[in-house]
Write an enzyme that holds these catalytic residues in place. Structure first.
Site, short mmCIF file in Angstrom:
data_model
loop_
_atom_site.label_atom_id
_atom_site.label_comp_id
_atom_site.label_asym_id
_atom_site.label_seq_id
_atom_site.Cartn_x
_atom_site.Cartn_y
_atom_site.Cartn_z
N LYS A 194 -27.07 -4.01 7.04
CA LYS A 194 -26.60 -2.95 7.94
C LYS A 194 -27.59 -2.74 9.08
O LYS A 194 -27.20 -2.63 10.24
CB LYS A 194 -26.37 -1.65 7.13
N GLN A 231 -27.21 4.95 0.72
CA GLN A 231 -26.79 3.79 -0.05
C GLN A 231 -26.56 4.19 -1.52
O GLN A 231 -27.43 4.77 -2.15
CB GLN A 231 -27.85 2.67 0.06
N ASP A 259 -19.65 6.58 6.52
CA ASP A 259 -19.16 5.85 5.33
C ASP A 259 -17.76 6.36 4.93
O ASP A 259 -17.09 5.75 4.10
CB ASP A 259 -20.13 6.04 4.15
#
Ligand code: NAD
Length: 292
Positions: free
Chosen positions: A52, A96, A119
């Protein structure tokens, strides 16, 4: 059989946001800034976060990586998120997953400001998605949608079977495939660990999304001729022939299933790459919306 190639499509998506970011920069506007938080040093999570951050660099975003020890108290992570929520320069925040046991994922997801929820896991984003309102779509389902669109895969009136009902993949992709739009307008069956007759259900599917995390689960005898198969699974399986000591396996028995399909995603090189591209798209949109 046509491969739904995550390398090609993710690059195309990243090229678009790179160009748009260049335009922002050249007109003196703010460019996107993604902040990622990694708690601990789980191997798979390290790899995902590194990809990412690398994509941010390629595209021209600012990225910040905050690393926290695996044994931190929940309050330490809460404080880090609150700082990022309040930081005007940060457009997108990702934490994460999975998080260590002492930390509530639900609490942490709910804490991320919905305007920075790139997200797409916040209940506000999920609720808007269900109602078909503009919002951040969760990155993996969004990536699948972009891939189907890129290859002009017909979805209207098709029977889609989704295996898995998690909040981050199975449930949202089932909702998106069912929307009154393209890609969408499918009749969707969502299967899970308590579904009897899974094989019979899969055999009726025009489109199968396998998102359960069981390597090689979907076998050729469960798939009808010309089906579209999307493999979301990513599992590390021990493999002494690899330098890393493991191979990445999807949920589909690719070698035997692929010859029956009209379209199929490989693993690796499929949905995983699209997830990152979708995250980059969400981050761009967050930046533009926030700095109007
Ligand atoms: P999860 O563990 O949260 O959910 C798994 C789902 O599969 C559950 O709903 C469960 O009911 C169902 N399931 C489990 N065993 C089953 C069985 N035998 N039959 C039918 N259903 C069954 O997992 P998740 O977070 O949704 O992830 C699923 C897989 O996708 C994992 O391999 C994960 O690593 C991978 N993943 C990949 C990406 C990507 O970018 N490609 C992103 C997220 C997750």
């Amino acid at each position: 059989m046509q491969i739904l190639d995550g390398k090609i499509v993710s690059q195309a998506v990243k090229d678009v946001v790179k160009e748009k970011t260049f335009l922002l920069k050249s007109t003196g506007k703010k460019t996107p800034h993604l902040a990622a938080i990694l708690v601990g040093s789980d191997g798979a999570s390290e790899t995902y976060v590194a990809s990412k951050v690398k994509s941010c660099e390629e595209i021209g975003y600012t990225s910040t990586l905050i690393r926290l020890e695996p044994n931190i108290a929940e309050s330490v992570l809460i404080e880090a998120i609150e700082k990022l929520n309040a930081d005007d320069d940060v457009d997108g925040i990702l934490v994460q997953l999975p998080l260590p046991k002492q930390i509530s994922e639900e609490k942490i997801i709910n804490l991320i400001h919905p305007d920075k929820d790139v997200d797409g896991f916040h209940p506000m984003s999920a609720g808007k998605m269900v109602q078909g309102l503009p919002t951040f779509l969760p990155a993996t389902p969004y990536g699948i949608i972009m891939m189907l669109e890129h290859y002009k895969v017909e979805t209207k009136g098709k029977h889609a079977v989704v295996i898995g009902r998690s909040n981050i993949v199975g449930r949202p992709i089932s909702i998106l495939l069912n929307r009154n739009s393209y890609p969408g307008n499918c009749t969707v069956t969502v299967c899970h660990s308590h579904t009897p007759n899974l094989k019979e259900i899969c055999l009726q599917a025009d489109i199968i999304v396998a998102a359960l995390g069981r390597p090689g689960f979907l076998t050729a005898d469960m798939v009808k001729e010309n089906a579209v198969v999307v493999d979301v699974g990513i599992t590390r399986v021990a493999d002494a022939s690899k330098k890393s000591g493991f191979a990445i396996k999807g949920d589909v028995d690719y070698v035997n299933v692929a010859p029956k399909c009209s379209f199929i995603t490989p693993v690796p090189g499929g949905v995983g790459l699209m997830t990152i591209a979708a995250l980059m798209m969400n981050t761009y949109n967050a930046c533009v919306a926030k700095n109007k």
